[in-house]
Each structure stands twice: as structure tokens, then as C-alpha cells.
Design a protein around this motif. Structure first.
Motif: not given
Length: 233
Positions: A228-229, A142-144, A222-224
Motif C-alpha cells: 500500500e505504501r 497497481f498497473t502494468g 506488514s507485506v500489505l
């Protein structure tokens, strides 16, 4: 026109002890004991002074008011949250351990539920947890602002699942409901919903605490998975 000045116990230098054996750390430990025993409404400078065999007025040397005392106690609970090193554990293991640990800390100290969103989490322990979580999501890719959004998603999930559990535990402990009577009442209320009745009428009932832990883990995975998706779309 100037706005209201923001204050926090973490924005000023801590005052040194004025007598041997007295320290801010000692006061915070005693405050935690009171909070765990009696909740926020049971915490007062008078009670804390009595617990420490000190006058309530002497405590104001260390904290300006009850909110400052709560800030200190709140950050102490953050210190109990386990967060692995993301570089060693990987981002998913780090965030999973963090989430489960945060839930357990909240359940051990249910008075925390009354402070979320009300007091700032600016203490060193809270900032350590936040920093490790940011490191984990940056490691994931993830960025920003997405790093912040991912962190907010994770903590929002933990709070959303745990706060109702805290409220339920508090209600059950206070009112000592009979499980069979509750099932009969739910069965009556759900008479027109056969799918729900199937759950109420099961021959065996799992341990509610275990069921909530399993539900938490199901949702967390499910959240993770969803986060990741987003990285591959």
C-alpha cells in the motif's frame, strides 16, 4: 530446431466416462484421499485403481500419467481457497482472506509443497484465484507489470511462511520430539546468546500453532502495508 512440446491435462478436452458411475471427478476425489493419507510417494495408479475397484490400466483413459492426475488433484485444492469479490470486499480484505485461506489449504494438503514450481497451475480453480487476485491489486491502484509483481509478492510470502511450517509439522509428527528435551538442547546451543535464552526460558509457552498463525498474520499485514505504501510514493 524445435523445442520440447509442452503438455498439460488442461490443454486437451477431458475424455468422457466409459462406464456408468465412473468419472474424472470421482477419480480425482479418490486421488485426493490417497494423497492426504500417504503423500505423493503413496499415490500410484495401482493403488488408485484398487481404491476405485477398477484396474489401473482403465484409469489411463482419463489421465495419461501420474503427473496429469496430480495436476487435477492440485487444482482441486485451489478450489478450496476462499477469495472474496474485490469489488465488494476491497483489495486488502480480499488479499488478506486469500492469503490466510491459501495457508490453511496448504496445511490441510501438505503434499502440495512438492508440486509448487513443478507442475503448472492452469486449472480453472487456480486461474479463478489468480484472476481475483489480479482484480484486487488493480482495484488497489497497481498497473502494468506491478499487478503481477504485487501478486508474486503476496504468494511468495504465503509460500515462504507456510512451506517451512509444513516441513516442521511433518518432522514433528514423524519423530515425536519431546518439547522439554528440545528446549534443553536449544538452551545449550544458545548459551552464548542471552537474548535468545530469554525466549527459551519463558515460564509459559504459547501454543506453537497459535504462535505460527500470529506470526503469519503479523507478516501478512506488514507485506500489505508495504504494498500500500508503494501506491502513495
Amino acid at each position: 530446431m524445435t523445442g520440447k512440446t509442452y503438455t498439460s491435462v488442461w490443454l486437451r478436452e477431458p475424455r468422457k466416462a466409459t462406464s456408468p458411475g465412473r468419472s474424472r471427478e470421482e477419480i480425482v476425489r479418490a486421488a485426493l484421499d490417497l494423497l492426504d493419507e500417504e503423500g505423493i510417494d503413496g499415490l500410484s495408479m495401482r493403488k488408485l485403481g484398487a481404491k476405485l475397484s477398477a484396474g489401473a490400466t482403465s484409469l489411463y483413459w482419463y489421465v495419461a500419467n501420474k503427473d496429469e492426475l496430480l495436476e487435477l488433484a492440485y487444482d482441486e485444492t485451489w478450489g478450496a481457497i476462499i477469495v472474496p469479490d474485490p469489488e465488494e470486499a476491497g483489495w486488502r480484505e480480499t488479499t488478506s482472506v486469500l492469503a490466510h485461506s491459501m495457508r490453511q489449504v496448504m496445511l490441510r494438503h501438505p503434499w502440495i509443497a512438492n508440486l509448487l514450481g513443478r507442475l503448472p497451475a492452469l486449472g480453472p480453480n487456480a486461474l479463478r484465484v489468480a484472476d481475483r487476485m489480479r482484480q484486487a491489486f488493480k482495484l488497489a491502484g497497481f498497473t502494468g507489470f506491478d499487478v503481477d509483481y504485487a501478486g508474486a509478492t503476496l504468494t511468495g510470502y504465503v509460500y515462504g511462511m507456510t512451506l517451512p511450517e509444513i516441513a516442521w509439522n511433518s518432522t514433528m509428527a514423524a519423530d515425536d520430539y519431546d518439547a522439554d528435551t528440545m528446549r534443553a538442547q536449544v538452551r545449550k546451543a544458545a548459551a552464548d546468546f542471552p537474548e535468545m535464552l530469554d525466549r527459551v526460558d519463558m515460564d509459559t509457552y504459547e501454543d506453537p500453532r497459535m504462535m505460527r498463525a500470529v506470526a503469519f498474520d503479523f507478516g501478512l499485514v506488514s507485506v500489505l502495508d508495504g504494498l500500500e505504501r508503494r501506491l502513495v510514493t
